[in-house]
Design an enzyme around this catalytic site. Structure first.
Site, short mmCIF file in Angstrom:
data_model
loop_
_atom_site.label_atom_id
_atom_site.label_comp_id
_atom_site.label_asym_id
_atom_site.label_seq_id
_atom_site.Cartn_x
_atom_site.Cartn_y
_atom_site.Cartn_z
N GLY A 115 0.82 -1.21 0.00
CA GLY A 115 0.00 0.00 0.00
C GLY A 115 0.85 1.25 0.00
O GLY A 115 2.08 1.21 0.11
N LEU A 142 1.22 3.83 2.18
CA LEU A 142 2.01 4.06 3.39
C LEU A 142 2.99 2.92 3.62
O LEU A 142 4.14 3.15 4.04
CB LEU A 142 1.10 4.23 4.61
CG LEU A 142 1.80 4.39 5.95
CD1 LEU A 142 2.77 5.57 5.96
CD2 LEU A 142 0.77 4.54 7.07
N ASP A 152 -3.90 -12.43 4.24
CA ASP A 152 -5.24 -11.88 4.41
C ASP A 152 -5.43 -11.68 5.91
O ASP A 152 -5.52 -12.66 6.67
CB ASP A 152 -6.28 -12.85 3.86
CG ASP A 152 -7.69 -12.28 3.90
OD1 ASP A 152 -7.93 -11.33 4.67
OD2 ASP A 152 -8.56 -12.80 3.18
N THR A 168 -7.56 6.92 11.51
CA THR A 168 -7.93 8.02 10.64
C THR A 168 -8.61 9.17 11.38
O THR A 168 -9.21 8.96 12.44
CB THR A 168 -8.89 7.51 9.54
OG1 THR A 168 -9.35 8.60 8.74
CG2 THR A 168 -10.12 6.84 10.15
N ASP A 169 -8.53 10.35 10.79
CA ASP A 169 -9.25 11.51 11.30
C ASP A 169 -10.76 11.38 11.10
O ASP A 169 -11.54 12.13 11.69
CB ASP A 169 -8.74 12.80 10.65
CG ASP A 169 -8.70 12.74 9.14
OD1 ASP A 169 -9.16 11.75 8.56
OD2 ASP A 169 -8.18 13.71 8.53
N TYR A 174 -17.03 4.22 6.94
CA TYR A 174 -15.59 4.03 7.08
C TYR A 174 -15.12 4.47 8.46
O TYR A 174 -14.36 3.74 9.13
CB TYR A 174 -14.87 4.82 5.99
CG TYR A 174 -13.36 4.83 6.14
CD1 TYR A 174 -12.63 3.65 6.07
CD2 TYR A 174 -12.67 6.02 6.33
CE1 TYR A 174 -11.25 3.66 6.20
CE2 TYR A 174 -11.30 6.04 6.46
CZ TYR A 174 -10.59 4.86 6.40
OH TYR A 174 -9.23 4.88 6.52
N LYS A 185 -13.36 2.11 11.32
CA LYS A 185 -12.01 2.38 11.86
C LYS A 185 -12.06 2.57 13.37
O LYS A 185 -11.12 2.16 14.08
CB LYS A 185 -11.41 3.60 11.17
CG LYS A 185 -11.01 3.36 9.72
CD LYS A 185 -9.93 2.28 9.58
CE LYS A 185 -8.58 2.78 10.05
NZ LYS A 185 -7.51 1.74 9.83
#
Length: 295
Positions: A22, A24, A53, A111-112, A136, A140
């Site tokens: 990915g 990052l 996975d 995440t924000d 989402y 998260k």
């Protein structure tokens, strides 16, 4: 956020990066250099590391038991689709359980978008209540809680839009596609984020990997900008005319999105040797390639 004693290790250690193919993950592998003995997993994309996975708890456990890393940085995630919850929640829990079983430190990337974005000014701190309003964001946040339950000593790092990696990232490609007429997209003038250069996020995570910290930490860029301003900065960085970009209001979009997702990163700034810069400074000065000094 909690500390668990002083940093002691100075020799290279074994680092496992999930989601190594990915955006990052690739930045982390590039910046780790000779400081770490790296193993990076992949899922569907080709790459040198083992296929994994993260939803398969037995496979995750076998790999971590075999490698016995000192640190795991969990970057694997999905932003949408039928498997999003399984990857972001079940997968995160599986990685956390496996890391805890071998005594590895875990850094989990979040995440924000765990915030509702209703704050009128300023950024969200680690002490603010997380109230996501998107699928989402909810997935998260559930992943964060699963990680904290399985590995109480994990460090959960929330970040923002990532850009400037080994090629244009998804957010940059959207801008370039809009400029070239490949996509009909407008950029929100009322949705605020703190974009962070991929190399600087990678450097921050690798520095934090050497520190016995746990809890939640916000690590994002120093500038709060709208999606429209970010798009205009990307356009200028690529020698394009930002006036060609269309604007829109996120407040009018459905389903509803958080408006102000700015992160207060003052805690991280007090910990890191080189806190991440703002996007205005980075895109105005140019972006370093892997191996170059960040400052």
């Amino acid at each position: 956020m909690r500390g668990r004693g002083e940093e002691r290790r100075t020799q290279p250690g074994r680092l496992l990066i999930t989601g190594g193919t990915g955006y990052l993950g690739r930045a982390l592998a590039a910046w780790a250099g000779q400081d770490w003995d790296i193993m990076a997993t992949r899922h569907t994309q080709p790459g040198p590391g083992p296929a994994l996975d993260v939803r398969d708890d037995a496979a995750v456990g076998r790999l971590v038991e075999h490698l016995r890393p000192e640190v795991v940085i969990h970057t694997a995630y999905l932003q949408s689709g039928e498997q999003m919850v399984d990857v972001n929640v079940t997968g995160a829990a599986n990685v956390a359980q496996a890391a805890a079983s071998v005594g590895a430190r875990l850094i989990h990337i979040s995440t924000d978008f765990v915030f509702d974005g209703r704050r009128e000014r300023g950024g969200y701190s680690e002490d603010d209540a997380a109230v996501p309003i998107t699928d989402y964001g909810r997935a998260k946040l559930a992943g964060e809680r699963a990680v904290a339950g399985a590995a109480p000593d994990a460090l959960i790092v929330r970040t923002s839009l990532i850009y400037g990696g080994d090629g244009p990232g998804p957010h940059e490609l959207m801008v370039l596609d809009a400029l070239d007429g490949r996509r009909d997209v407008a950029f929100f003038s009322d949705e605020l984020r703190c974009p962070i250069l991929a190399a600087e996020l990678a450097a921050a995570l690798l520095e934090l990997a050497r520190r016995p910290l746990s809890g939640t930490l916000h690590v994002a860029g120093a500038d709060t900008v709208s999606r429209l301003e970010f798009a205009r900065l990307v356009a200028l960085r690529h020698g394009r005319d930002p006036a060609l970009l269309r604007s829109a209001l996120s407040a009018a979009a459905r389903p509803r999105r958080p408006l102000n997702c700015a992160l207060d990163c003052s805690r991280a700034a007090g910990l890191l040797t080189a806190p991440p810069r703002g996007v205005r400074a980075v895109l105005g000065a140019g972006m370093p390639s892997a191996g170059q000094s960040l400052h």
